[in-house]
Motif scaffolding. Structure first.
Motif, PDB file in Angstrom:
ATOM      1  N   PHE A 185       1.024  -1.344  -0.021  1.00 54.63           N
ATOM      2  CA  PHE A 185      -0.044   0.158   0.123  1.00 54.63           C
ATOM      3  C   PHE A 185       0.796   1.198   0.093  1.00 54.63           C
ATOM      4  O   PHE A 185       0.538   2.362  -0.688  1.00 54.63           O
ATOM      5  CB  PHE A 185      -0.900  -0.033   1.078  1.00 54.63           C
ATOM      6  N   ARG A 186       1.967   1.460   0.960  1.00 54.17           N
ATOM      7  CA  ARG A 186       2.839   2.426   0.866  1.00 54.17           C
ATOM      8  C   ARG A 186       3.435   2.626  -0.692  1.00 54.17           C
ATOM      9  O   ARG A 186       3.481   3.602  -0.998  1.00 54.17           O
ATOM     10  CB  ARG A 186       3.865   2.216   2.133  1.00 54.17           C
ATOM     11  N   LEU A 187       3.911   1.668  -1.146  1.00 53.09           N
ATOM     12  CA  LEU A 187       4.628   1.581  -2.616  1.00 53.09           C
ATOM     13  C   LEU A 187       3.681   2.116  -3.492  1.00 53.09           C
ATOM     14  O   LEU A 187       3.925   3.000  -4.212  1.00 53.09           O
ATOM     15  CB  LEU A 187       5.231   0.148  -2.720  1.00 53.09           C
ATOM     16  N   GLU A 215       0.920   4.159  -2.913  1.00 55.93           N
ATOM     17  CA  GLU A 215       0.702   5.536  -2.722  1.00 55.93           C
ATOM     18  C   GLU A 215       1.991   6.346  -3.229  1.00 55.93           C
ATOM     19  O   GLU A 215       1.731   7.421  -3.716  1.00 55.93           O
ATOM     20  CB  GLU A 215       0.565   5.932  -1.120  1.00 55.93           C
ATOM     21  N   VAL A 216       3.257   5.996  -2.641  1.00 59.61           N
ATOM     22  CA  VAL A 216       4.271   6.728  -3.095  1.00 59.61           C
ATOM     23  C   VAL A 216       4.623   7.043  -4.824  1.00 59.61           C
ATOM     24  O   VAL A 216       4.608   7.797  -5.183  1.00 59.61           O
ATOM     25  CB  VAL A 216       5.790   6.407  -2.398  1.00 59.61           C
ATOM     26  N   LEU A 217       4.186   5.609  -5.297  1.00 58.42           N
ATOM     27  CA  LEU A 217       4.561   5.513  -6.856  1.00 58.42           C
ATOM     28  C   LEU A 217       3.569   6.326  -7.317  1.00 58.42           C
ATOM     29  O   LEU A 217       3.835   7.131  -8.514  1.00 58.42           O
ATOM     30  CB  LEU A 217       4.099   4.184  -7.142  1.00 58.42           C
ATOM     31  N   GLU A 218       2.157   6.401  -6.951  1.00 62.21           N
ATOM     32  CA  GLU A 218       1.124   7.504  -7.570  1.00 62.21           C
ATOM     33  C   GLU A 218       1.550   8.826  -7.439  1.00 62.21           C
ATOM     34  O   GLU A 218       1.336   9.553  -8.225  1.00 62.21           O
ATOM     35  CB  GLU A 218      -0.110   7.012  -6.940  1.00 62.21           C
ATOM     36  N   ARG A 219       1.907   9.208  -5.990  1.00 61.93           N
ATOM     37  CA  ARG A 219       2.299  10.629  -5.986  1.00 61.93           C
ATOM     38  C   ARG A 219       3.595  10.990  -6.857  1.00 61.93           C
ATOM     39  O   ARG A 219       3.483  12.216  -7.308  1.00 61.93           O
ATOM     40  CB  ARG A 219       2.612  10.804  -4.254  1.00 61.93           C
ATOM     41  N   SER A 220       4.324   9.932  -6.884  1.00 63.72           N
ATOM     42  CA  SER A 220       5.700  10.413  -7.443  1.00 63.72           C
ATOM     43  C   SER A 220       5.147  10.561  -9.180  1.00 63.72           C
ATOM     44  O   SER A 220       5.888  11.570  -9.588  1.00 63.72           O
ATOM     45  CB  SER A 220       6.716   9.129  -7.486  1.00 63.72           C
ATOM     46  N   LEU A 221       4.552   9.605  -9.758  1.00 65.29           N
ATOM     47  CA  LEU A 221       4.042   9.926 -10.701  1.00 65.29           C
ATOM     48  C   LEU A 221       3.246  10.987 -11.252  1.00 65.29           C
ATOM     49  O   LEU A 221       3.231  11.750 -12.394  1.00 65.29           O
ATOM     50  CB  LEU A 221       3.431   8.709 -11.469  1.00 65.29           C
ATOM     51  N   GLU A 222       2.549  11.744 -10.432  1.00 70.19           N
ATOM     52  CA  GLU A 222       1.943  12.755 -10.552  1.00 70.19           C
ATOM     53  C   GLU A 222       2.605  14.169 -10.277  1.00 70.19           C
ATOM     54  O   GLU A 222       2.125  15.265 -10.922  1.00 70.19           O
ATOM     55  CB  GLU A 222       0.661  12.449  -9.264  1.00 70.19           C
TER      56      GLU A 222
END
Length: 179
Positions: free
Chosen positions: A54-56, A58-65
């Motif tokens: 879940f952490r991965l 969330e951080v992946l989505e935020r990073s891509l955005e």
């Protein structure tokens, strides 16, 4: 005496549910991750590390955005201009051209370089359709002129493509007063 007859066994291939298979296939987009590694990672996240998964995600989505390219050097950052480019302590007369943000980080970790950077985000590769425009070489020439760069260090990778890229840049900057 006992007479045993063995039936020929069929090889049964394990099929994952569609969503698990999609996760495995998605992980294969990472460099160096093949089918077995992707399967191992997917199953690990689902069986033993759901919180980390879940952490991965969330951080992946935020990073891509939110992560994009620095307006000055083209490295990855979530700010318009990265910290290195904002630093007053960097020598703007010295510019190091690297292929990737990872190369820039390696140069910084090695220490001793106090100039600025320009990240190509690749190398010339006509066979892959990567030309000068894709590398932002027009932006590099503009930066060298605008910032009155006196010396350009071409720190491309020691591959055929990296050497060809360095040669192209050298020829491109030949008309400018830069070493």
């Amino acid at each position: 005496m006992i007479n045993l007859t063995f039936k020929k066994q069929k090889t049964i291939s394990m099929k994952f549910s569609p969503l698990v298979q999609e996760l495995i296939d998605s992980l294969k987009c990472l460099p160096g991750v093949g089918a077995k590694s992707a399967q191992r990672m997917a199953l690990h996240l689902l069986e033993r590390e759901r919180e980390g998964g879940f952490r991965l995600a969330e951080v992946l989505e935020r990073s891509l955005e939110h992560v994009g390219q620095c307006q000055e050097c083209r490295t990855l950052t979530e700010e318009p201009v990265c910290g290195l480019c904002r630093s007053e302590r960097r020598d703007s007369a010295l510019l190091c051209v690297v292929e990737t943000p990872a190369d820039q980080i390696a140069m910084e970790q090695a220490g001793g370089f106090s100039g600025r950077y320009f990240v190509l985000t690749g190398h010339l590769s006509p066979i892959d359709g990567v030309g000068p425009d894709a590398l932002g070489l027009d932006l590099l020439a503009e930066k060298v002129s605008r910032d009155q760069v006196q010396e350009v260090i071409l720190a491309t990778n020691p591959t055929v493509e990296g050497e060809a890229t360095a040669h192209y840049i050298s020829e491109m900057l030949q008309h400018l007063p830069v070493t």
